[in-house]
Design a protein around this motif. Structure first.
Motif, short mmCIF file in Angstrom:
data_model
loop_
_atom_site.label_atom_id
_atom_site.label_comp_id
_atom_site.label_asym_id
_atom_site.label_seq_id
_atom_site.Cartn_x
_atom_site.Cartn_y
_atom_site.Cartn_z
N VAL A 28 33.31 37.23 37.97
CA VAL A 28 32.07 36.46 37.82
C VAL A 28 31.73 36.27 36.35
O VAL A 28 31.38 35.18 35.91
N LEU A 29 31.86 37.34 35.55
CA LEU A 29 31.51 37.26 34.14
C LEU A 29 32.47 36.38 33.34
O LEU A 29 32.05 35.68 32.42
N PHE A 30 33.75 36.43 33.68
CA PHE A 30 34.74 35.74 32.86
C PHE A 30 35.42 34.59 33.60
O PHE A 30 36.55 34.21 33.26
N SER A 31 34.77 34.03 34.59
CA SER A 31 35.37 32.92 35.32
C SER A 31 35.22 31.63 34.53
O SER A 31 34.49 31.55 33.55
N GLY A 32 35.91 30.63 34.99
CA GLY A 32 35.83 29.34 34.32
C GLY A 32 36.66 29.31 33.06
O GLY A 32 37.68 29.97 32.95
N LYS A 33 36.21 28.56 32.10
CA LYS A 33 36.98 28.38 30.87
C LYS A 33 36.49 29.27 29.74
O LYS A 33 36.92 29.13 28.60
N LYS A 34 35.58 30.18 30.06
CA LYS A 34 35.09 31.08 29.02
C LYS A 34 36.19 32.07 28.61
O LYS A 34 36.85 32.64 29.46
N GLU A 35 36.34 32.24 27.33
CA GLU A 35 37.29 33.21 26.81
C GLU A 35 36.63 34.60 26.84
O GLU A 35 35.51 34.75 26.38
N PRO A 36 37.34 35.61 27.38
CA PRO A 36 36.75 36.95 27.36
C PRO A 36 36.55 37.43 25.92
O PRO A 36 37.29 37.04 25.03
N PRO A 37 35.57 38.29 25.71
CA PRO A 37 35.37 38.83 24.36
C PRO A 37 36.61 39.58 23.87
O PRO A 37 37.41 40.08 24.66
N LYS A 38 36.73 39.66 22.56
CA LYS A 38 37.89 40.34 21.97
C LYS A 38 37.99 41.79 22.42
O LYS A 38 39.08 42.32 22.62
N PHE A 39 36.83 42.43 22.61
CA PHE A 39 36.83 43.83 23.05
C PHE A 39 37.45 43.97 24.44
O PHE A 39 38.19 44.92 24.71
N VAL A 40 37.17 43.03 25.33
CA VAL A 40 37.74 43.07 26.69
C VAL A 40 39.26 42.87 26.61
O VAL A 40 40.02 43.54 27.32
N ASN A 41 39.71 41.93 25.79
CA ASN A 41 41.15 41.73 25.63
C ASN A 41 41.82 42.98 25.06
O ASN A 41 42.91 43.36 25.47
N TYR A 42 41.14 43.62 24.11
CA TYR A 42 41.66 44.86 23.52
C TYR A 42 41.80 45.94 24.60
O TYR A 42 42.82 46.62 24.68
N LEU A 43 40.76 46.09 25.42
CA LEU A 43 40.82 47.09 26.50
C LEU A 43 41.95 46.79 27.47
O LEU A 43 42.61 47.71 27.97
N GLY A 44 42.18 45.52 27.73
CA GLY A 44 43.28 45.14 28.63
C GLY A 44 44.64 45.53 28.09
O GLY A 44 45.57 45.75 28.85
N LYS A 45 44.73 45.61 26.77
CA LYS A 45 46.01 46.00 26.16
C LYS A 45 46.19 47.50 26.06
O LYS A 45 47.30 48.02 26.19
#
Length: 110
Positions: A28-45
């Motif tokens: 819900v928070l990151f749906s659509g064309k919104k780019e996730p915050p850099k912190f979320v991408n970092y956590l994913g890595k």
């Protein structure tokens, strides 16, 4: 005092709704064309490696009283999990191979 069937059903429904909600919120928070915050991408890595580290510590646990027959399958499973993870970079695969390998070792070898 045992729980009634009604109370057990309520507990299961609440647990299921909470589990589903925690899985739904990121979509819900990151749906659509919104780019996730850099912190979320970092956590994913970094979280997959951190999760494996926690599983290693939890899986090996207290090794003072188990002897070599208890320690060796754990070490083999940890090394196998690490090798599979570095080879395939697939967290689910590496955890599954390590877990299945450990279960086979303790049931059929040690």
């Amino acid at each position: 005092m045992p729980l009634s069937t009604k109370n057990l059903i309520i507990i299961i429904v609440v647990a299921a709704v909470c589990t589903f909600a925690t899985r739904l919120v990121p979509f819900v928070l990151f749906s659509g064309k919104k780019e996730p915050p850099k912190f979320v991408n970092y956590l994913g890595k970094v979280l997959p490696v951190a999760i494996i580290g926690v599983l290693i510590v939890y899986g090996i646990g207290d090794v003072r009283d188990i002897g070599i027959n208890g320690l060796l399958p754990k070490i083999i499973a940890v090394v196998t999990t690490g090798l599979i993870h570095f080879w395939k970079r697939n967290t689910l695969l590496s955890i599954a191979v390590g877990t299945i390998g450990y279960m086979l070792l303790i049931n059929f070898v040690f």
